[in-house]
Design a protein around this motif. Structure first.
Motif, mmCIF file in Angstrom:
data_model
loop_
_atom_site.group_PDB
_atom_site.id
_atom_site.type_symbol
_atom_site.label_atom_id
_atom_site.label_comp_id
_atom_site.label_asym_id
_atom_site.label_seq_id
_atom_site.Cartn_x
_atom_site.Cartn_y
_atom_site.Cartn_z
ATOM 1 N N UNK A 299 -20.883 -9.314 -7.716
ATOM 2 C CA UNK A 299 -21.855 -10.367 -7.359
ATOM 3 C C UNK A 299 -23.298 -9.841 -7.406
ATOM 4 N N UNK A 300 -23.628 -9.251 -8.550
ATOM 5 C CA UNK A 300 -24.999 -8.748 -8.725
ATOM 6 C C UNK A 300 -25.283 -7.526 -7.860
ATOM 7 N N UNK A 301 -24.243 -6.714 -7.598
ATOM 8 C CA UNK A 301 -24.425 -5.496 -6.798
ATOM 9 C C UNK A 301 -24.531 -5.768 -5.309
ATOM 10 N N UNK A 302 -24.086 -6.965 -4.880
ATOM 11 C CA UNK A 302 -24.236 -7.305 -3.461
ATOM 12 C C UNK A 302 -22.976 -7.090 -2.629
ATOM 13 N N UNK A 303 -21.813 -7.015 -3.286
ATOM 14 C CA UNK A 303 -20.559 -6.848 -2.515
ATOM 15 C C UNK A 303 -19.711 -5.774 -3.189
ATOM 16 N N UNK A 338 -31.216 2.462 -4.936
ATOM 17 C CA UNK A 338 -31.684 1.064 -4.889
ATOM 18 C C UNK A 338 -32.916 0.974 -3.979
ATOM 19 N N UNK A 339 -32.822 1.665 -2.835
ATOM 20 C CA UNK A 339 -33.987 1.690 -1.938
ATOM 21 C C UNK A 339 -35.220 2.224 -2.667
ATOM 22 N N UNK A 340 -34.981 3.196 -3.551
ATOM 23 C CA UNK A 340 -36.111 3.820 -4.248
ATOM 24 C C UNK A 340 -36.500 3.090 -5.527
ATOM 25 N N UNK A 341 -35.904 1.914 -5.760
ATOM 26 C CA UNK A 341 -36.371 1.085 -6.873
ATOM 27 C C UNK A 341 -35.387 0.861 -8.002
ATOM 28 N N UNK A 342 -34.205 1.522 -7.953
ATOM 29 C CA UNK A 342 -33.245 1.320 -9.054
ATOM 30 C C UNK A 342 -32.718 -0.110 -9.029
ATOM 31 N N UNK A 343 -32.256 -0.570 -10.184
ATOM 32 C CA UNK A 343 -31.700 -1.914 -10.283
ATOM 33 C C UNK A 343 -30.384 -1.972 -9.486
ATOM 34 N N UNK A 344 -30.321 -2.944 -8.562
ATOM 35 C CA UNK A 344 -29.152 -3.004 -7.668
ATOM 36 C C UNK A 344 -27.853 -3.226 -8.445
ATOM 37 N N UNK A 345 -27.868 -4.185 -9.371
ATOM 38 C CA UNK A 345 -26.634 -4.511 -10.098
ATOM 39 C C UNK A 345 -26.135 -3.300 -10.873
ATOM 40 N N UNK A 346 -27.064 -2.574 -11.504
ATOM 41 C CA UNK A 346 -26.646 -1.410 -12.314
ATOM 42 C C UNK A 346 -26.147 -0.271 -11.442
ATOM 43 N N UNK A 347 -26.897 0.020 -10.371
ATOM 44 C CA UNK A 347 -26.509 1.152 -9.509
ATOM 45 C C UNK A 347 -25.137 0.905 -8.884
ATOM 46 N N UNK A 348 -24.913 -0.331 -8.426
ATOM 47 C CA UNK A 348 -23.628 -0.619 -7.770
ATOM 48 C C UNK A 348 -22.499 -0.706 -8.790
#
Ligand SMILES: Cc1cc2nc3c(=O)[nH]c(=O)nc-3n(C[C@H](O)[C@H](O)[C@H](O)COP(=O)(O)OP(=O)(O)OC[C@H]3O[C@@H](n4cnc5c(N)ncnc54)[C@H](O)[C@@H]3O)c2cc1C
Length: 395
Positions: A299-303, A338-348
């Motif tokens: 879900x876009x790196x949210x779950x 992600x906190x440091x700016x990475x794309x959430x969807x990609x990192x997760x």
């Protein structure tokens, strides 16, 4: 950058460890647990920390590392364990093989949970029922709990164990369902209140004894050396695994009767260890279950998922939590990025891919290991006999 707000569902070892790692990195994290407290359930078991232990130091803050020894089954035993752990064959009572054991530490799950809860925000009596979020991969996620309350976060980590509600949300009932193995697991916890019996039972190794044979597997350990290391107070944990299809789980008196009947043909000290278990001791007999991970849409790196929620590995080579520790380190690193700016969807997605692939290997390996462990003729070819608890590496 604004640090994401993280919610962890489940205060088992994985959820608490992940929360410690995130909090250490300045990330706001709340743990939601369905039980009324961490001590609510009496059931406990021992966990052998081995190859995953080096990651603990990287994840935990110093104040939690300092109290880590409180989780040891026997905090009075300060030396390295003897170099090898004898695994007896129950036909002969002689070692069937040895496992290198100096670099291990046996902990009580319950006491380690208490250690890991240090300084965390944990909301109990919060049984997750549903997750609500937009379908475009953006915006916060709302958690809906059984008591009707709702809480919001930017990233949800499902660390809610083998029957994970978060996993059901991600994959649906059918795909996320645990699978019955052909084996039963029976666990009991007890004290003899008798120093002579306690010493007899603990004769092979300071904390850990194993037996393999046609009657299945047995592992026997001291889980708690008491306040003064008086053998009369030692608390033992005895787990057995054998082949059987159960209609339903069994507890208490009936479970203990089955446990004792199933242990009459074991070699010593296992036979007496079972025979002497005092009536009224805690005992459960359950079907052993597993779940082979398959990719989920995050879900876009949210779950996402972690620990037994992401891969329910059976305990034949003591891999489950060692695997979780490694995954947890990777999860913390992904959220820090992600906190440091990475794309959430990609990192997760990168975290999910690795956890899923490694978890899949580990669950399938535990299934194979179960088959060779339970076949006495093939025992010598098992990973436990040939590689001990060593880590399996995917090339
Ligand atoms: C007998 C046995 C021996 C083992 N030995 C070893 C070993 O030697 N070495 C090793 O590495 N591993 C071992 N393991 C595996 C290890 O115990 C697990 O991998 C580890 O404890 C995983 O914990 P977890 O936090 O992922 O899940 P869990 O411990 O299952 O925790 C999940 C938590 O989520 C909560 N929860 C569930 N549903 C919800 C919900 N809907 N809402 C809110 N909260 C919820 C639960 O109450 C629980 O507190 C063993 C396992 C067993 C059973």
């Amino acid at each position: 950058m604004t640090a994401p707000r993280v919610a962890i569902v489940g205060s088992g070892l994985t959820g608490l460890l992940a929360a410690q790692g995130l909090q250490k990195n300045g990330i706001r994290v709340v743990v939601y647990e369905k039980d009324p407290s961490l001590d609510f359930r009496q059931r406990d078991w021992t966990i052998m920390l081995h190859w995953g232990m080096s990651t603990l130091g990287k994840i935990l803050p110093q104040e939690v590392r300092d109290i880590f020894p409180q989780a040891f089954c026997d905090p009075f035993y300060k030396e390295e364990y003897p170099p090898s752990l004898p695994c007896l064959g129950n036909m002969t009572g002689k070692p069937a093989f040895h496992i290198p054991s100096t670099w291990m530490r046996l902990i009580s799950r319950q006491r380690f949970r208490r250690v890991l809860s240090h300084g965390l925000r944990i909301e109990c009596k919060k049984k997750l029922q549903a997750l609500k979020h937009s379908s475009d991969g953006d915006g916060p996620v709302t958690m809906v709990f059984e008591d009707g309350s709702r809480h919001e976060a930017d990233i949800i980590v499902g660390a809610d164990g083998p029957r994970s509600a978060v996993r059901t949300h991600l994959l649906g009932e059918e795909k996320s369902a645990v699978v019955n193995s052909p084996w039963v697991i029976a666990m009991t916890i007890f004290s003899y209140g008798d120093a002579e019996k306690a010493r007899f039972v603990r004769q092979l190794h300071p904390v850990w004894h194993m037996v393999y044979g046609p009657e299945g597997i047995g592992a026997l350990a001291v889980t708690d050396a008491g306040k003064s290391n008086d053998p009369k107070e030692w608390q033992f944990y005895f787990v057995r695994i054998w082949e059987q299809d159960l209609e339903h789980s069994i507890n208490g008196e009936e479970a203990l009767k089955i446990f004792k009947e199933k242990s009459t043909r074991l070699c010593e000290p296992f036979r007496s260890a079972a025979e002497w278990i005092p009536e009224g001791s805690l005992c459960n007999v359950d079907q052993l279950k597993y779940w082979v991970p398959e990719p989920w849409d995050n879900r876009g790196g949210r779950v996402t998922l972690a620990g037994d929620a992401a891969h329910s590995i059976m305990p034949f080579r003591g891999q489950g939590f060692n695997r979780s520790m490694e995954d947890t380190l990777q999860l913390v690193e992904a959220i820090v990025k992600i906190r440091d700016g990475a794309d959430r969807a990609e990192a997760m997605a990168s975290y999910d891919r690795d956890v899923c692939a490694r978890g899949r290997d580990a669950v399938l390996a535990s299934l194979e290991e179960g088959k060779t462990n339970m076949n006495y003729e093939r025992l010598g070819t098992s990973k436990t006999a040939t590689r001990g608890f060593a880590k399996e590496v995917r090339l």
